[in-house]
Motif scaffolding. Structure first.
Motif, mmCIF file in Angstrom:
data_model
loop_
_atom_site.group_PDB
_atom_site.id
_atom_site.type_symbol
_atom_site.label_atom_id
_atom_site.label_comp_id
_atom_site.label_asym_id
_atom_site.label_seq_id
_atom_site.Cartn_x
_atom_site.Cartn_y
_atom_site.Cartn_z
ATOM 1 N N GLU A 75 0.732 -1.010 -3.056
ATOM 2 C CA GLU A 75 0.921 0.117 -2.156
ATOM 3 C C GLU A 75 0.553 1.372 -2.936
ATOM 4 O O GLU A 75 1.004 1.577 -4.060
ATOM 5 C CB GLU A 75 2.371 0.176 -1.667
ATOM 6 C CG GLU A 75 2.539 1.113 -0.511
ATOM 7 C CD GLU A 75 3.833 0.889 0.241
ATOM 8 O OE1 GLU A 75 4.329 1.881 0.776
ATOM 9 O OE2 GLU A 75 4.327 -0.252 0.281
ATOM 10 N N LYS A 76 -0.293 2.193 -2.358
ATOM 11 C CA LYS A 76 -0.859 3.355 -3.055
ATOM 12 C C LYS A 76 0.215 4.325 -3.559
ATOM 13 O O LYS A 76 0.122 4.827 -4.678
ATOM 14 C CB LYS A 76 -1.826 4.069 -2.109
ATOM 15 C CG LYS A 76 -2.585 5.206 -2.717
ATOM 16 C CD LYS A 76 -3.570 5.743 -1.677
ATOM 17 C CE LYS A 76 -4.026 7.121 -2.018
ATOM 18 N NZ LYS A 76 -4.892 7.660 -0.967
ATOM 19 N N ARG A 77 1.257 4.575 -2.777
ATOM 20 C CA ARG A 77 2.226 5.617 -3.129
ATOM 21 C C ARG A 77 3.089 5.288 -4.340
ATOM 22 O O ARG A 77 3.473 6.172 -5.086
ATOM 23 C CB ARG A 77 3.097 5.964 -1.932
ATOM 24 C CG ARG A 77 4.024 4.863 -1.482
ATOM 25 C CD ARG A 77 4.846 5.303 -0.261
ATOM 26 N NE ARG A 77 5.546 4.192 0.313
ATOM 27 C CZ ARG A 77 6.780 3.844 -0.016
ATOM 28 N NH1 ARG A 77 7.448 4.537 -0.897
ATOM 29 N NH2 ARG A 77 7.343 2.804 0.552
ATOM 30 N N ASP A 78 3.410 4.009 -4.560
ATOM 31 C CA ASP A 78 4.304 3.688 -5.684
ATOM 32 C C ASP A 78 3.851 2.484 -6.504
ATOM 33 O O ASP A 78 4.561 2.018 -7.384
ATOM 34 C CB ASP A 78 5.730 3.477 -5.192
ATOM 35 C CG ASP A 78 5.887 2.267 -4.276
ATOM 36 O OD1 ASP A 78 4.869 1.629 -3.941
ATOM 37 O OD2 ASP A 78 7.031 1.965 -3.895
ATOM 38 N N LYS A 79 2.656 1.952 -6.230
ATOM 39 C CA LYS A 79 2.081 0.805 -6.957
ATOM 40 C C LYS A 79 2.896 -0.476 -6.801
ATOM 41 O O LYS A 79 2.795 -1.393 -7.613
ATOM 42 C CB LYS A 79 1.884 1.115 -8.449
ATOM 43 C CG LYS A 79 1.019 2.314 -8.734
ATOM 44 C CD LYS A 79 -0.413 2.017 -8.422
ATOM 45 C CE LYS A 79 -1.305 3.170 -8.824
ATOM 46 N NZ LYS A 79 -2.612 3.093 -8.225
ATOM 47 N N ALA A 80 3.709 -0.571 -5.739
ATOM 48 C CA ALA A 80 4.520 -1.770 -5.499
ATOM 49 C C ALA A 80 3.603 -2.952 -5.167
ATOM 50 O O ALA A 80 2.662 -2.829 -4.384
ATOM 51 C CB ALA A 80 5.509 -1.545 -4.363
ATOM 52 N N ILE A 81 3.897 -4.099 -5.773
ATOM 53 C CA ILE A 81 3.097 -5.310 -5.587
ATOM 54 C C ILE A 81 3.505 -6.008 -4.284
ATOM 55 O O ILE A 81 4.689 -6.220 -4.031
ATOM 56 C CB ILE A 81 3.289 -6.278 -6.772
ATOM 57 C CG1 ILE A 81 2.888 -5.605 -8.081
ATOM 58 C CG2 ILE A 81 2.491 -7.560 -6.553
ATOM 59 C CD1 ILE A 81 3.294 -6.392 -9.325
ATOM 60 N N HIS A 82 2.502 -6.372 -3.484
ATOM 61 C CA HIS A 82 2.710 -7.065 -2.212
ATOM 62 C C HIS A 82 1.759 -8.254 -2.127
ATOM 63 O O HIS A 82 0.709 -8.266 -2.760
ATOM 64 C CB HIS A 82 2.364 -6.159 -1.025
ATOM 65 C CG HIS A 82 3.250 -4.986 -0.832
ATOM 66 N ND1 HIS A 82 3.309 -3.927 -1.704
ATOM 67 C CD2 HIS A 82 4.102 -4.688 0.176
ATOM 68 C CE1 HIS A 82 4.157 -3.027 -1.248
ATOM 69 N NE2 HIS A 82 4.657 -3.464 -0.106
ATOM 70 N N TYR A 83 2.113 -9.192 -1.256
ATOM 71 C CA TYR A 83 1.197 -10.275 -0.906
ATOM 72 C C TYR A 83 1.252 -10.445 0.604
ATOM 73 O O TYR A 83 2.322 -10.658 1.178
ATOM 74 C CB TYR A 83 1.550 -11.598 -1.602
ATOM 75 C CG TYR A 83 0.459 -12.616 -1.406
ATOM 76 C CD1 TYR A 83 -0.629 -12.648 -2.263
ATOM 77 C CD2 TYR A 83 0.484 -13.496 -0.333
ATOM 78 C CE1 TYR A 83 -1.669 -13.543 -2.066
ATOM 79 C CE2 TYR A 83 -0.540 -14.397 -0.126
ATOM 80 C CZ TYR A 83 -1.615 -14.416 -0.996
ATOM 81 O OH TYR A 83 -2.651 -15.296 -0.796
ATOM 82 N N ASN A 84 0.096 -10.323 1.247
ATOM 83 C CA ASN A 84 0.018 -10.434 2.696
ATOM 84 C C ASN A 84 -0.537 -11.800 3.086
ATOM 85 O O ASN A 84 -1.659 -12.145 2.728
ATOM 86 C CB ASN A 84 -0.875 -9.323 3.260
ATOM 87 C CG ASN A 84 -0.833 -9.266 4.774
ATOM 88 O OD1 ASN A 84 -0.051 -9.964 5.423
ATOM 89 N ND2 ASN A 84 -1.675 -8.424 5.341
#
Length: 191
Positions: A80-89
């Motif tokens: 996520e651009k705002r906080d660099k949180a790692i995601h998997y979609n």
């Protein structure tokens, strides 16, 4: 308890869990733009996502990474651009509006640097994509000018990935049909 065995022929009797060195990945972070996604074959699996994303600055949010079926984010591994949180979609039809940065495998093709001459350009189908441009250009001596990846439309510079002759700055030309005025070196897939 932690154990270390010096016996290279030893067998696990089922009472121990092996601790292995994680795989090393060649990773690139795609710019956060509407519709950005990894090229086919350059995605990371859900199991590889954390290691790959951390290698490009990704962070765990609340000591976890977020997995879901998001419609407003790219499929696969992303930050996520705002906080660099790692995601998997898991939603293969997900599309980002520009707030997410896909985490992708770097192109494995070897790069070659063409001379800075008027009209030079890569042969058809030998251009590096935007997401692979930085790694390819760095492999032939290119550098980020002030830490920035320069993208734009220049009528006097080649289309796709190139290096400016005067300082080695990495660029990506977005307009098809432009003509190199001789001040730029195209970065091409080695044929």
């Amino acid at each position: 308890a932690i154990h270390y065995s010096h016996n290279q022929y030893g067998k696990n009797n089922g009472f121990f869990h092996s601790v292995c060195k994680p795989a090393e990945f060649e990773v690139t972070l795609v710019p956060a733009e509407r519709g950005a996604k990894c090229r086919i074959g350059h995605e990371f699996s859900e199991q590889e996502c954390i290691v790959a994303a951390k290698s490009v600055g990704g962070l765990l949010r609340g000591n976890a990474y977020l997995v879901g079926d998001f419609t407003n984010a790219p499929d696969g591994c992303f930050l996520e651009k705002r906080d660099k949180a790692i995601h998997y979609n898991r939603n293969i039809d997900g599309v980002t509006a520009g707030e997410h940065q896909p985490v992708c495998r770097t192109e494995a093709d070897e790069a070659s640097l063409l001379p800075a001459r008027k009209g030079t350009k890569c042969a058809p189908y030998h251009d590096f994509s935007r997401e692979d441009c930085i790694a390819a250009a760095e492999s032939v001596g290119g550098v980020l000018r002030d830490g920035k990846f320069l993208t734009g439309s220049w009528p006097y510079a080649p289309h796709q990935c190139f290096i400016e002759k005067r300082d080695g700055a990495i660029h990506f030309g977005e307009t098809i049909g432009t003509v190199n005025n001789g001040n730029y070196q195209p970065v091409c897939i080695y044929a």
